[in-house]
Design a protein around this motif. Sequence first.
Motif, PDB file in Angstrom:
ATOM      1  N   GLY A  98      -4.194  -2.390 -13.010  1.00 14.92           N
ATOM      2  CA  GLY A  98      -5.551  -1.877 -13.161  1.00 14.92           C
ATOM      3  C   GLY A  98      -6.006  -0.931 -12.065  1.00 14.92           C
ATOM      4  N   VAL A  99      -5.079  -0.415 -11.272  1.00 13.07           N
ATOM      5  CA  VAL A  99      -5.421   0.525 -10.200  1.00 13.07           C
ATOM      6  C   VAL A  99      -4.906   1.904 -10.587  1.00 13.07           C
ATOM      7  N   SER A 100      -5.777   2.881 -10.508  1.00 16.37           N
ATOM      8  CA  SER A 100      -5.361   4.239 -10.851  1.00 16.37           C
ATOM      9  C   SER A 100      -4.846   4.958  -9.611  1.00 16.37           C
ATOM     10  N   GLY A 101      -4.093   5.982  -9.850  1.00 16.57           N
ATOM     11  CA  GLY A 101      -3.552   6.798  -8.774  1.00 16.57           C
ATOM     12  C   GLY A 101      -2.794   7.952  -9.379  1.00 16.57           C
ATOM     13  N   PHE A 102      -2.251   8.782  -8.532  1.00 15.79           N
ATOM     14  CA  PHE A 102      -1.404   9.858  -9.020  1.00 15.79           C
ATOM     15  C   PHE A 102      -0.423  10.264  -7.932  1.00 15.79           C
ATOM     16  N   ASN A 114       3.373   3.282 -12.376  1.00 17.67           N
ATOM     17  CA  ASN A 114       3.349   2.443 -13.572  1.00 17.67           C
ATOM     18  C   ASN A 114       2.982   1.003 -13.208  1.00 17.67           C
ATOM     19  N   GLN A 115       3.510   0.498 -12.099  1.00 16.83           N
ATOM     20  CA  GLN A 115       3.166  -0.846 -11.637  1.00 16.83           C
ATOM     21  C   GLN A 115       1.681  -0.929 -11.262  1.00 16.83           C
ATOM     22  N   SER A 147      -1.321  -6.493  -6.318  1.00 17.21           N
ATOM     23  CA  SER A 147      -0.439  -7.141  -5.340  1.00 17.21           C
ATOM     24  C   SER A 147       0.778  -6.281  -4.981  1.00 17.21           C
ATOM     25  N   VAL A 148       1.140  -5.317  -5.828  1.00 16.12           N
ATOM     26  CA  VAL A 148       2.288  -4.453  -5.502  1.00 16.12           C
ATOM     27  C   VAL A 148       2.023  -3.622  -4.248  1.00 16.12           C
ATOM     28  N   LEU A 149       0.768  -3.477  -3.869  1.00 13.79           N
ATOM     29  CA  LEU A 149       0.433  -2.723  -2.655  1.00 13.79           C
ATOM     30  C   LEU A 149       0.703  -3.523  -1.379  1.00 13.79           C
ATOM     31  N   ARG A 150       0.837  -4.840  -1.494  1.00 13.97           N
ATOM     32  CA  ARG A 150       1.069  -5.671  -0.302  1.00 13.97           C
ATOM     33  C   ARG A 150       2.337  -5.273   0.443  1.00 13.97           C
ATOM     34  N   ALA A 151       3.335  -4.858  -0.288  1.00 10.14           N
ATOM     35  CA  ALA A 151       4.615  -4.488   0.321  1.00 10.14           C
ATOM     36  C   ALA A 151       4.629  -3.038   0.816  1.00 10.14           C
TER      37      ALA A 151
END
Length: 119
Positions: free
Chosen positions: A99-103, A93-94, A59-63
């Motif tokens: 549960g979503v990976s990234g870099f 970190n969020q 949900s942090v991607l919604r913004a």
Amino acid sequence: MRGRGSKDAKDAKETKGAKGKGAKARPPANPSRVWVQVLTGANRDVMGREWQRLVREASVLRARKPYITPWRSNFRLLTGPFDSDDDAQAFLNQLRRAGVSGFQWTSPAGQAVDPLPAR
């Protein structure tokens, strides 16, 4: 009689001087910026659906807004830009807690990073 080369050099010097006095240099069209990459894919057309899938997972991607840039024969799906490396790391970190990976990725100056069209 002066040679043509002298006149050209003088014109170039005057032009350079005019730019240096009070004229502000335009910022580069695509400056280097800090991003978080969440996906890489070969098919640009599915990136919008992939972004929506990731938004459902974290949900942090919604913004945030999605962006896309070419990378070799693929595309990077990004969000950002972030003000600093620390801001990008805090966002990562969020994402990881959701549960979503990234870099973190810093675009080189001149690299076009375009908004991903809304679907």
